[in-house]
Scaffold this motif. Structure first.
Motif, short mmCIF file in Angstrom:
data_model
loop_
_atom_site.label_atom_id
_atom_site.label_comp_id
_atom_site.label_asym_id
_atom_site.label_seq_id
_atom_site.Cartn_x
_atom_site.Cartn_y
_atom_site.Cartn_z
N UNK A 8 0.88 -1.56 0.29
CA UNK A 8 -0.48 0.15 -0.19
C UNK A 8 0.91 0.90 -0.18
N UNK A 9 2.47 1.36 0.97
CA UNK A 9 2.89 2.39 0.37
C UNK A 9 3.73 2.55 -0.12
N UNK A 10 3.45 1.46 -1.73
CA UNK A 10 4.31 1.52 -3.38
C UNK A 10 3.35 2.31 -3.75
N UNK A 11 2.39 2.10 -3.53
CA UNK A 11 1.04 2.42 -4.36
C UNK A 11 0.69 3.53 -4.07
N UNK A 12 0.55 4.21 -2.45
CA UNK A 12 0.48 5.62 -2.78
C UNK A 12 1.29 6.39 -2.68
N UNK A 13 2.84 6.08 -2.48
CA UNK A 13 3.64 6.75 -3.18
C UNK A 13 4.87 7.31 -4.07
N UNK A 14 4.17 6.02 -4.51
CA UNK A 14 5.05 5.48 -6.40
C UNK A 14 6.35 4.53 -6.29
N UNK A 15 6.95 4.40 -4.90
CA UNK A 15 7.93 4.46 -4.15
C UNK A 15 8.72 2.65 -4.35
N UNK A 16 9.56 1.93 -5.14
CA UNK A 16 10.23 0.94 -4.72
C UNK A 16 9.80 0.74 -3.68
N UNK A 17 9.24 -0.84 -2.98
CA UNK A 17 9.00 -1.45 -2.22
C UNK A 17 10.54 -1.28 -1.31
N UNK A 18 12.01 -1.81 -2.00
CA UNK A 18 12.97 -0.97 -0.78
C UNK A 18 13.16 -0.23 -0.03
N UNK A 19 12.44 1.19 -0.46
CA UNK A 19 11.88 2.15 0.31
C UNK A 19 11.75 2.91 1.70
N UNK A 20 10.57 1.33 1.35
CA UNK A 20 9.73 1.54 3.14
C UNK A 20 10.45 0.59 4.16
N UNK A 21 9.82 2.02 5.06
CA UNK A 21 10.67 1.44 6.24
C UNK A 21 9.46 1.17 7.44
N UNK A 22 9.47 0.00 7.87
CA UNK A 22 7.95 -0.38 9.12
C UNK A 22 8.72 0.59 10.44
N UNK A 23 7.32 1.02 11.45
CA UNK A 23 7.65 0.89 12.46
C UNK A 23 6.76 -0.52 13.20
N UNK A 24 6.79 -0.22 13.62
CA UNK A 24 6.20 -1.60 14.41
C UNK A 24 5.66 -1.70 16.29
N UNK A 25 4.59 -1.08 16.80
CA UNK A 25 4.21 -1.37 17.62
C UNK A 25 3.03 -1.53 18.57
N UNK A 26 3.08 -2.27 19.64
CA UNK A 26 2.61 -3.66 20.16
C UNK A 26 1.57 -3.05 21.11
N UNK A 27 0.10 -3.80 21.15
CA UNK A 27 -1.03 -3.40 22.42
C UNK A 27 0.08 -3.80 23.18
N UNK A 28 -0.90 -3.56 24.64
CA UNK A 28 -0.55 -4.09 25.67
C UNK A 28 -1.70 -4.30 26.42
N UNK A 29 -1.67 -5.33 27.68
CA UNK A 29 -2.41 -5.40 28.49
C UNK A 29 -2.46 -5.23 30.32
N UNK A 30 -3.31 -4.78 31.00
CA UNK A 30 -2.80 -4.05 32.08
C UNK A 30 -3.52 -5.40 32.95
N UNK A 31 -2.71 -5.87 33.35
CA UNK A 31 -3.32 -7.13 34.97
C UNK A 31 -4.20 -6.20 36.06
N UNK A 32 -3.39 -4.89 36.15
CA UNK A 32 -3.50 -4.02 38.13
C UNK A 32 -3.39 -3.06 37.41
N UNK A 33 -4.22 -2.53 37.69
CA UNK A 33 -3.99 -0.08 37.90
C UNK A 33 -4.74 0.39 37.31
N UNK A 34 -5.45 -0.59 35.93
CA UNK A 34 -5.98 0.01 34.14
C UNK A 34 -6.22 1.91 35.32
N UNK A 35 -6.31 3.01 34.21
CA UNK A 35 -6.79 4.44 34.51
C UNK A 35 -6.93 4.71 35.51
N UNK A 36 -5.78 4.19 36.28
CA UNK A 36 -5.24 4.75 37.93
C UNK A 36 -3.19 5.62 37.86
#
Length: 248
Positions: A8-36
């Motif tokens: 999709x980045x290649x289609x939007x930008x018209x760049x080569x796939x080898x130029x595409x950089x990727x950031x991966x950010x995980x989700x998280x769980x909170x066993x105790x204390x969410x919202x405090x």
């Protein structure tokens, strides 16, 4: 999913796939204390193996062009435009987090000259599921913008920048739990945070048991292999109830 993001980045930008950089950010769980956390409380968290992928290439100028895998439309703006805080929470959309990242960096004195052309995608069904997808998105945009502008920031810096997105730009009362879990968690460990003094430790290795049932809510059991002392109690088994769509 990574190949889809790159394509999709290649289609939007018209760049080569080898130029595409990727950031991966995980989700998280909170066993105790969410919202405090924003009240200076004690919380625990850990990341999971689902999250947000942001594929991007540097733009030729200050323009930002973004498309989402979960939401319609393409957003365009410039990193040299002055971003103003959102006054009405009802106006928050998926593109607000990208603008918020620019706002946070601008207001911290960082010089932004290059934008990004990117495609962001989370896990279908897990947005707004309590797994901190919004923080993952905000951090992904911060890291991408820092990368193309040759900025080197520490995880602690980015925790404060993401907090600025949530608190100052979006007007939400979020603390350090979500960005700290995403940026500082260690594989196999429970992250223990004293949000009052901003102290983070990793006292125990953790195993997770997921029990599926026909009930409306799934039972998620967190077994702490070593005793975790919290508020003078030795916690060995923590039972947390989450929405069915929050657990895979």
């Amino acid at each position: 999913q990574l190949d889809i993001v790159r394509k999709n980045v290649v289609e939007i930008s018209g760049r080569d796939a080898r130029e595409v950089r990727v950031v991966a950010c995980p989700y998280r769980i909170c066993p105790l204390g969410a919202h405090i956390d924003h009240q200076g409380g004690i919380v625990t968290a850990m990341t999971i193996n689902y999250g947000v992928l942001l594929g991007f290439v540097p733009s030729d100028d200050a323009e930002v062009v973004l498309q989402s895998g979960q939401f319609k439309g393409i957003t365009r703006f410039r990193v040299d435009d002055l971003q103003k805080p959102i006054e009405n929470r009802g106006n928050i959309t998926w593109e607000s987090y990208a603008r918020g990242a620019v706002y946070a960096l601008q207001n911290s004195g960082y010089d932004l000259r290059k934008g990004i052309i990117g495609y962001i995608s989370g896990v279908n069904g897990l947005d707004s599921s309590g797994l901190s997808s919004s923080a993952a998105v905000g951090i992904a945009y911060l890291l991408a913008l820092e990368n193309v502008n040759d900025l080197v920031l520490s995880p602690v810096d980015n925790i404060q920048l993401d907090k600025s997105i949530e608190n100052r730009y979006l007007g939400l009362e979020n603390g350090i739990l979500d960005p700290s879990a995403i940026l500082l968690s260690r594989y196999g460990y429970l992250t223990f945070m004293d949000c009052k003094v901003c102290n983070i430790t990793y006292p125990s290795r953790v195993g997770i048991i997921c029990e599926s049932s026909s009930a409306k809510r799934l039972h998620v059991l967190f077994y702490v292999r070593q005793a975790l002392k919290m508020h003078q109690y030795s916690v060995k088994l923590i039972q947390v109830y989450m929405r069915p769509k929050s657990v895979y």
